[in-house]
Motif scaffolding. Structure first.
Motif, PDB file in Angstrom:
ATOM      1  N   TRP A 142      62.841  -2.047   9.451  1.00  0.00           N
ATOM      2  CA  TRP A 142      62.889  -2.120  10.912  1.00  0.00           C
ATOM      3  C   TRP A 142      61.963  -1.087  11.539  1.00  0.00           C
ATOM      4  O   TRP A 142      61.237  -1.365  12.499  1.00  0.00           O
ATOM      5  CB  TRP A 142      64.322  -1.889  11.383  1.00  0.00           C
TER       6      TRP A 142
ATOM      7  N   ASP B 132      58.377  -2.177  11.004  1.00  0.00           N
ATOM      8  CA  ASP B 132      58.050  -3.262  11.941  1.00  0.00           C
ATOM      9  C   ASP B 132      57.874  -2.746  13.361  1.00  0.00           C
ATOM     10  O   ASP B 132      56.958  -3.164  14.090  1.00  0.00           O
ATOM     11  CB  ASP B 132      59.151  -4.325  11.915  1.00  0.00           C
ATOM     12  N   SER B 133      58.742  -1.826  13.771  1.00  0.00           N
ATOM     13  CA  SER B 133      58.647  -1.283  15.128  1.00  0.00           C
ATOM     14  C   SER B 133      57.345  -0.516  15.321  1.00  0.00           C
ATOM     15  O   SER B 133      56.667  -0.662  16.355  1.00  0.00           O
ATOM     16  CB  SER B 133      59.837  -0.360  15.408  1.00  0.00           C
TER      17      SER B 133
ATOM     18  N   MET C  69      54.564  -0.903  13.583  1.00  0.00           N
ATOM     19  CA  MET C  69      53.452  -1.852  13.561  1.00  0.00           C
ATOM     20  C   MET C  69      53.340  -2.607  14.884  1.00  0.00           C
ATOM     21  O   MET C  69      52.236  -2.815  15.405  1.00  0.00           O
ATOM     22  CB  MET C  69      53.644  -2.828  12.405  1.00  0.00           C
ATOM     23  N   ASN C  70      54.487  -3.021  15.407  1.00  0.00           N
ATOM     24  CA  ASN C  70      54.462  -3.728  16.700  1.00  0.00           C
ATOM     25  C   ASN C  70      53.940  -2.820  17.818  1.00  0.00           C
ATOM     26  O   ASN C  70      53.203  -3.276  18.710  1.00  0.00           O
ATOM     27  CB  ASN C  70      55.854  -4.219  17.051  1.00  0.00           C
TER      28      ASN C  70
ATOM     29  N   VAL D 217      50.201  -2.567  17.321  1.00  0.00           N
ATOM     30  CA  VAL D 217      49.560  -3.822  17.730  1.00  0.00           C
ATOM     31  C   VAL D 217      49.591  -3.962  19.251  1.00  0.00           C
ATOM     32  O   VAL D 217      48.623  -4.402  19.877  1.00  0.00           O
ATOM     33  CB  VAL D 217      50.246  -5.025  17.056  1.00  0.00           C
ATOM     34  N   GLY D 218      50.728  -3.568  19.863  1.00  0.00           N
ATOM     35  CA  GLY D 218      50.823  -3.636  21.324  1.00  0.00           C
ATOM     36  C   GLY D 218      49.799  -2.749  22.010  1.00  0.00           C
ATOM     37  O   GLY D 218      49.168  -3.147  22.999  1.00  0.00           O
TER      38      GLY D 218
ATOM     39  N   GLN E 184      54.807  -7.770  22.689  1.00  0.00           N
ATOM     40  CA  GLN E 184      54.552  -7.449  21.290  1.00  0.00           C
ATOM     41  C   GLN E 184      55.401  -6.266  20.836  1.00  0.00           C
ATOM     42  O   GLN E 184      55.896  -6.224  19.698  1.00  0.00           O
ATOM     43  CB  GLN E 184      53.068  -7.132  21.103  1.00  0.00           C
ATOM     44  N   ILE E 185      55.593  -5.320  21.724  1.00  0.00           N
ATOM     45  CA  ILE E 185      56.411  -4.157  21.372  1.00  0.00           C
ATOM     46  C   ILE E 185      57.869  -4.541  21.211  1.00  0.00           C
ATOM     47  O   ILE E 185      58.613  -3.931  20.432  1.00  0.00           O
ATOM     48  CB  ILE E 185      56.245  -3.073  22.454  1.00  0.00           C
ATOM     49  N   GLY E 186      58.299  -5.583  21.927  1.00  0.00           N
ATOM     50  CA  GLY E 186      59.671  -6.028  21.811  1.00  0.00           C
ATOM     51  C   GLY E 186      60.431  -6.027  23.117  1.00  0.00           C
ATOM     52  O   GLY E 186      61.632  -6.309  23.143  1.00  0.00           O
TER      53      GLY E 186
END
Length: 276
Positions: free
Chosen positions: A17, A20-21, A23-24, A27-28, A82-84
């Motif tokens: 998690w 992924d956070s 990386m997001n 990417v964001g 993208q960040i969530g």
């Protein structure tokens, strides 16, 4: 031992998690900065295309500013997604916040609305010399909230669009011709006919002065210390200042050569002696 094992098990569950956070997030951030760069390039490209299509520079600049603002808002939402961040709820929050901010920033909204009116009504174009909002200069660019003027001494004045639209606008470049309004004074002992003939000769010899409408030269006032003429020739708008300066200089030199005096303000004081 059991506590240590439970800690590592929780860590191994959180690690995917966390990765992924991160990386997001990366990417964001990349989406935001690359998107912002692309938006600026696209807006600039659109502005150049509009200019090549003979669209007024002010209109092209205003349109590119709106395009950039819309693209920037879309890119910001993509980066947040993208960040969530839930963009639907975020948009709702932005809407509520936008209402509050809009009430607080009524001046900025007024500037934006005035900018739209400037583009629609076209009281001036890029390159026009205007007097608006208490400032004078050549229109360089119209953006969402401000109009950029450039003065003859190369200063840039940024005027809020609402100030431009809420007052009088004097456009010195709209018409192709302008009239010079000069006042020339001669002394009372000078020859009026000679002075008038000199000014007529100077005007007729200058090819920049238009023949139609005809120049008007006439006595306008018998002032306190001078006989005043008004001199009103018509010239092309682009020649206004150069012709004005040249006329005044030639009139002064010729008056001096021909003995026509140009008076300056003076006062005669009479002293009466009273016997005691």
């Amino acid at each position: 031992m059991n506590d240590m094992q439970a800690f590592f098990e929780q860590g191994s569950e959180l690690m995917p998690w966390l990765v992924d956070s991160v990386m997001n997030l990366i990417v964001g951030i990349v989406i935001f900065f690359i998107g912002k760069y692309i938006a600026s390039k696209v807006a600039k490209w659109c502005e150049n295309r509009l200019l090549k299509s003979s669209v007024d520079k002010a209109v092209a600049g205003f349109a590119s500013s709106i395009l950039y603002a819309l693209m920037f808002a879309g890119i910001a939402l993509m980066a947040l997604g993208q960040i969530g961040v839930e963009t639907t709820s975020f948009i709702a929050i932005l809407g509520a916040a936008g209402l509050a901010v809009g009430l607080a920033l009524q001046g900025s909204l007024s500037n934006f609305a005035s900018g739209v009116l400037i583009i629609l009504l076209r009281p001036f174009r890029s390159g026009d010399f205007i007097d608006a909002g208490g400032q004078m200069g050549t229109v360089n660019r119209i953006e969402l909230f401000h109009t950029y003027l450039k003065t003859p001494d190369n200063r840039v004045i940024i005027v809020p669009n609402s100030s431009v639209m809420n007052g009088s606008i004097v456009n010195f470049s709209r018409e192709s011709t302008r009239r010079l309004d000069l006042v020339v004074g001669i002394s009372y002992d000078a020859d009026i006919r000679l002075a008038k003939q000199i000014m007529e000769d100077i005007v007729n010899a200058d090819e920049r002065i238009l023949k139609d409408p005809a120049c008007v030269i006439a006595v306008s006032e018998l002032a306190d210390s001078s006989v005043n003429f008004f001199l009103r020739p018509w010239v092309a708008s682009g020649d206004y200042w150069t012709v004005r300066a040249d006329l005044l200089e030639k009139i002064k030199y010729t008056f001096d050569e021909r003995g026509v005096g140009i008076p300056y303000p003076q006062m005669d004081v009479h002293v009466h002696k009273q016997e005691s």
